[in-house]
Design a protein around this motif. Structure first.
Motif: not given
Length: 247
Positions: A221-233, A238-245
């Motif tokens: 709940g703290q890492i901007a996590f997203k998931t989805e099924k792909l049409f191609v299978g 994705n998760c995390g934050f751009k610009g962070q190392t």
């Protein structure tokens, strides 16, 4: 690292940075698996976006018939070399008694027994690599990363399982792993986007399925996590934050 989760065989998104550990997983299954196990399985994996730094480990995990321990294979981003992107391919066994004479392999895995193999090459982000796990003979297993555009086969390594070990199972279980991290590590997680395709095998009438990913560990709940099924299978996550190392 030995990534495990209390699901069927899992794909894992692991951060090996000092700021985070286990992050997300996705169970996979293959139908019509014989009692002796599969002699091969292939995991399509695409690192769509990730900073070219060490830290993340995108892994698929698999169990063997007659063994309580697992093997795994996956890819890790690495810093560019000579202005060219590099990926680190991994192929390992946590089955006690595993041995290897392959020059890409060494005894020991995550501080424990068994074998870990790896190799680095100039790779292409956004390209799918098929991670092939295949038995050659009765006990020798070979890991290969196949470039799905050029057809190039990158040898990751090979190891021999102890006598009595069978083929690859359709399921296995374990637990999420976390280590100690500094404060506020979840907010420092670098951004990543990956695609885990449906696994496949040469065994007749066997069909592989990759499930939606899920969060686990102490950053839920703290890492901007997203998931989805792909049409191609397969599944995108994705998760995390751009610009962070992660530091």
């Amino acid at each position: 690292m030995k990534p495990t989760a209390s699901f069927l065989s899992v794909a894992s998104v692991i951060s090996l940075l000092p700021t985070a550990k286990a992050l997300a997983g996705s169970s996979w299954t293959v139908t019509n698996v014989p009692s002796t196990g599969l002699t091969d399985v292939t995991f399509p994996l695409t690192i769509v976006k990730a900073d070219h730094i060490s830290g993340y480990y995108f892994a698929q995990q698999f169990g063997f018939v007659n063994s309580v321990d697992v093997g795994y294979t996956g890819l890790q981003p690495r810093p560019d070399q000579n202005r060219k992107p590099v990926l680190h391919g991994v192929f390992s066994s946590f089955v006690a008694g595993s041995t290897a004479t392959d020059s890409n392999c060494a005894a020991g895995a995550d501080g424990g027994p068994a074998v870990s193999c790896s190799v680095e090459w100039n790779a292409v982000y956004g390209r799918t690599y098929d991670l092939e796990v295949k038995r050659n003979g009765s006990l020798l297993w070979v890991g290969t990363a196949i470039d799905t555009v050029t057809g190039a086969r990158i040898h990751l390594g090979s190891y021999t399982l102890p006598a009595g070990a069978g083929g690859i199972q359709s399921s296995q279980s374990g637990y999420p792993w976390n280590g100690g991290e500094p404060p506020n590590h979840c907010a420092r997680l670098p951004y990543q986007e990956t695609l885990f395709g449906h696994p496949h095998t040469t065994h007749l009438r066997s069909v592989g399925t990759q499930s939606l990913a899920y969060e686990y560990g102490d950053c839920v709940g703290q890492i901007a996590f997203k998931t989805e099924k792909l049409f191609v299978g397969g599944v995108e996550n994705n998760c995390g934050f751009k610009g962070q190392t992660g530091l």
